[in-house]
Scaffold this active site. Sequence first.
Site, PDB file in Angstrom:
ATOM      1  N   ASN A  18       1.940   4.738   9.870  1.00 12.13           N
ATOM      2  CA  ASN A  18       2.126   3.247   9.210  1.00 12.13           C
ATOM      3  C   ASN A  18       1.008   3.064   8.269  1.00 12.13           C
ATOM      4  O   ASN A  18      -0.236   3.613   8.390  1.00 12.13           O
ATOM      5  CB  ASN A  18       2.348   2.522  10.084  1.00 12.13           C
ATOM      6  CG  ASN A  18       3.384   1.452   9.965  1.00 12.13           C
ATOM      7  OD1 ASN A  18       3.115   0.930   8.763  1.00 12.13           O
ATOM      8  ND2 ASN A  18       4.274   1.172  10.640  1.00 12.13           N
ATOM      9  N   CYS A  19       1.121   2.015   7.514  1.00  9.36           N
ATOM     10  CA  CYS A  19      -0.081   1.579   6.622  1.00  9.36           C
ATOM     11  C   CYS A  19      -1.363   1.093   7.481  1.00  9.36           C
ATOM     12  O   CYS A  19      -1.304   0.820   8.600  1.00  9.36           O
ATOM     13  CB  CYS A  19       0.562   0.288   6.091  1.00  9.36           C
ATOM     14  SG  CYS A  19      -0.542  -0.768   5.251  1.00  9.36           S
ATOM     15  N   PRO A  20      -2.368   1.545   7.088  1.00 12.18           N
ATOM     16  CA  PRO A  20      -2.682   2.429   5.784  1.00 12.18           C
ATOM     17  C   PRO A  20      -2.962   3.778   5.908  1.00 12.18           C
ATOM     18  O   PRO A  20      -3.341   4.217   5.073  1.00 12.18           O
ATOM     19  CB  PRO A  20      -4.248   1.545   5.331  1.00 12.18           C
ATOM     20  CG  PRO A  20      -4.887   1.459   6.447  1.00 12.18           C
ATOM     21  CD  PRO A  20      -3.644   1.243   7.723  1.00 12.18           C
ATOM     22  N   LEU A  21      -2.558   4.288   6.751  1.00 13.28           N
ATOM     23  CA  LEU A  21      -2.995   5.813   7.041  1.00 13.28           C
ATOM     24  C   LEU A  21      -2.609   6.784   5.999  1.00 13.28           C
ATOM     25  O   LEU A  21      -3.321   7.653   5.710  1.00 13.28           O
ATOM     26  CB  LEU A  21      -2.547   6.089   8.665  1.00 13.28           C
ATOM     27  CG  LEU A  21      -3.205   5.798   9.742  1.00 13.28           C
ATOM     28  CD1 LEU A  21      -2.383   6.300  11.057  1.00 13.28           C
ATOM     29  CD2 LEU A  21      -4.625   6.246   9.728  1.00 13.28           C
ATOM     30  N   ASP A  45       6.882   6.028   5.680  1.00 11.04           N
ATOM     31  CA  ASP A  45       6.837   4.525   5.699  1.00 11.04           C
ATOM     32  C   ASP A  45       7.475   4.100   4.479  1.00 11.04           C
ATOM     33  O   ASP A  45       6.866   4.349   3.200  1.00 11.04           O
ATOM     34  CB  ASP A  45       5.338   4.382   5.552  1.00 11.04           C
ATOM     35  CG  ASP A  45       4.590   2.958   5.443  1.00 11.04           C
ATOM     36  OD1 ASP A  45       5.635   1.712   5.480  1.00 11.04           O
ATOM     37  OD2 ASP A  45       3.666   2.401   4.920  1.00 11.04           O
TER      38      ASP A  45
END
Lengths: 80, 194
Positions: A18-21, A45
């Site tokens: 998920n954000c920001p990975l 995502d």
Amino acid sequence: MTEPAFVPDAELDCRGLNCPLPILKAKKAITSLVAGNVLKVVATDPGSVADFAAFSRRTGHKIVDQSEGGGEFVFFVEKV
Amino acid sequence: MEPVEKLHPETERSEETARDEQRQPAPQPKKMALIASKGTLDWAYPPFILASTGAALDMEVAVFFTFYGLPLLMKDLKAKVAPASNPAMPMKMPFGPEGFQQFSWPIPNVVSGVVPGFETFATKMMKKTFANKGVATIEELREACVESGVRMIGCQMTMDVFGFSQEDFIEGTELGGAATFLEFAAESDITLFV
């Protein structure tokens, strides 16, 4: 059978992240490449579509191809 | 004769310079200055997400950790969530059948604020939910910040007031005060208080 438009020099699996990975991992992966190389990123995502576009505009790394299917988003990012 | 000879090369030089500038505009990275002032697990996310992503977008980033935000720089990160008096926080269980997971438990303040260990329980639930959803841990995001060269500035005054010492903080922590932050913020394109 169609040939892939771009043969990636490196691949990054961001499925389930998920954000920001996805952006952080893509940035890290791109850093280890040389200009002109293409990184393939696979993400799940839905926010990554907008985020990779923004990442490209800000950093100059070009999204040369992108596709979507089966809940997966695939980006081909060429290092500037 | 002499002045003319002098003028000519100067004109050529300035034309060359102008062409070079057109071809390659001076790369001026965007700058972002953040203040991290809250120390709960949920509020630890915004500054670390923005700082790490800003660095990934080629920005120069500095984060000033002050008051309750300062413990976010400690080697032993103990941030918890505080569910009491937070009506916007869904209390959902990160396990079991889907219908059960979707149910938001109405926990009254008298439970969330008084029952011993409730914060620890809620913190465990939130960490599990984040992990299930593929969200990075605070430790991972903080590591990404350090790796990508984000300036982490700990508030000296807060350190003195809370009785911390520099050895408590992760490597690379700078110490400074309001002026240190403002000097960077004055040159920044983005400044945010979290």
